[in-house]
Design an enzyme around this catalytic site. Structure first.
Site, PDB file in Angstrom:
ATOM      1  N   GLY A  54       0.971  -0.930   0.181  1.00 10.70           N
ATOM      2  CA  GLY A  54       0.003  -0.142  -0.016  1.00 10.70           C
ATOM      3  C   GLY A  54       0.809   1.271  -0.084  1.00 10.70           C
ATOM      4  N   ASP A 244      -1.397   4.439  -6.223  1.00  8.37           N
ATOM      5  CA  ASP A 244      -0.249   4.523  -5.880  1.00  8.37           C
ATOM      6  C   ASP A 244       0.777   5.604  -6.409  1.00  8.37           C
ATOM      7  OD1 ASP A 244      -0.998   1.491  -6.176  1.00  8.37           O
ATOM      8  OD2 ASP A 244       0.465   1.495  -4.875  1.00  8.37           O
ATOM      9  N   LYS A 255      -3.835  -0.520  -8.718  1.00 11.48           N
ATOM     10  CA  LYS A 255      -3.626  -1.664  -9.017  1.00 11.48           C
ATOM     11  C   LYS A 255      -4.132  -2.074 -10.298  1.00 11.48           C
ATOM     12  CE  LYS A 255      -1.681  -4.114  -6.882  1.00 11.48           C
ATOM     13  NZ  LYS A 255      -0.639  -4.443  -7.091  1.00 11.48           N
TER      14      LYS A 255
END
Ligand code: MRU
Length: 364
Positions: A54, A244, A255
């Site tokens: 994460g 991200d 993702k």
């Protein structure tokens, strides 16, 4: 957030005052394990092999990694070395570079004799800041959920689809995409979450579902390919995902599979939101598709699946023929035009250069 009756963050100081303890996410949801990271090598392995993962938590863990390094050797050379070593562990999540840059810039102002203490202090601050950022994201996203709930019949849940794990396990606490959900639950707004399983590593099935269970959030696990069908049938009111790396023009890297959800959402007029703290914005990148490096992970993550076997052991099971090659790009980029809004700590920004500049004028 809570595990059983106890409040946990995902990362904290070990009682030795130098090492750090983290929740080892490789074993969830089957076993809750804590692992101690004592050296920079431990920290690099934990990030690379996804004991922790994460984007925000990767950044915070790296900040503590710098502190651990400074405790051994506080020279400028050691500072540069730890920056390089940790930076190469996961190439896509920009919070990693953000945290390493923040630590290096901060520590350069200190004499070597004071650097270790200053490094731990700054890493603690970065961890605490992450919690506050997520709390603010939660409050801003809650407002969106409230609005959708107001248009529903009493007691009818707001159906939210999420991908991967942008929950408290991906941050220090609260999560990004999940913070508005947890706050809605606290406020008594009925919500129901569709949790994408998120192949290949199944962060949705293993981590988000575990979080939802732990906090009594009504949810349903779905295969990654089910989202479009549910949207066509009016079963999804909104999508909230994490990121991200988000570019200065509002493109969102997240993702693998996020882009397909955004396409399905656009085709079905379902609002598609991305929740992010400002350290996830890469102001140096304009075109996400062309410029963001996409991490290619080991193909074993595609050809094997982890789960609990009938005898209780945690096992890896091969699901494809020996000899069939597999590719494993870990992230994709959703263009800004498909995004309804970016839920930041300051408010909900339009996913565009102007939208982001208006929210963060100091960056113009
Ligand atoms: O490969 P991972 O598990 O580190 O990927 C995590 C995600 O894609 C999350 O959605 C993203 O980091 C946002 S987390 C708040």
């Amino acid at each position: 957030m809570k595990v059983g009756d106890r409040h946990y963050r995902t990362i904290w100081m070990n009682e030795d005052g130098r090492s750090i303890d983290v929740i080892d996410q490789r074993w969830l949801p089957h076993e809750f394990r804590v692992v101690t990271l004592k050296t920079v090598d431990d920290v690099a392995t934990a990030i690379r092999d996804m004991w922790i993962r994460g984007a925000p938590l990767i950044g915070v863990t790296a900040a503590y990694g710098v502190a651990i390094a400074m405790n051994e050797d506080a020279s400028d050379a050691a500072l540069d070395q730890v920056w390089e070593k940790l930076h190469e562990t996961r190439p896509t999540a920009i919070n990693l570079r953000w945290a390493l840059d923040a630590m290096r810039a901060h520590l350069k102002a200190y004499p070597e004799s004071e650097r270790a203490e200053a490094a731990y202090a700054r890493a603690h601050e970065i961890a605490d800041e992450d919690v506050e950022l997520n709390r603010s994201i939660g409050a801003n996203g809650l407002e969106l959920i409230r609005r959708i709930a107001a248009g529903k019949k009493p007691g009818e849940p707001v159906n939210i689809l999420t991908h991967c794990n942008a929950g408290w396990l991906a941050t220090v606490d609260y999560g990004t995409a999940t913070a508005p959900i947890y706050m809605a639950v606290e406020e008594g707004i009925p919500v129901h979450v569709y949790v994408d399983e998120t192949r290949p590593r199944n962060q949705g099935a293993q981590l988000t579902a575990w979080e939802m269970n732990g906090h009594g959030v009504p949810h349903t696990l779905i295969v990654d390919n089910a989202g479009g069908h549910l949207m066509q049938h009016g079963q999804v009111d909104m999508v909230i995902v994490g990121t991200d790396r988000t570019t200065a023009n509002g493109d969102v890297c997240n993702k693998i599979g996020t882009y397909l959800k955004a396409l399905a959402a656009r085709d079905n007029d379902v609002p598609f939101y991305v929740a992010l703290p400002s350290p996830t914005i890469d102001w140096t990148v304009k075109d996400g598709v062309k410029e963001i490096p996409i991490e290619e992970r080991n193909s074993d993550e595609v050809t094997f699946v982890q789960g609990r076997a009938a005898d209780g052991s945690i096992a890896m099971v091969r699901i494809s023929p020996q000899g069939s090659p597999a590719a494993n790009p870990a992230f994709d980029v959703t263009p800004a035009r498909l995004i309804t809004g970016l839920i930041t700590e300051r408010g909900v920004a339009q996913a565009s250069p102007d939208g982001l500049k208006a929210m963060f004028p100091e960056r113009s």
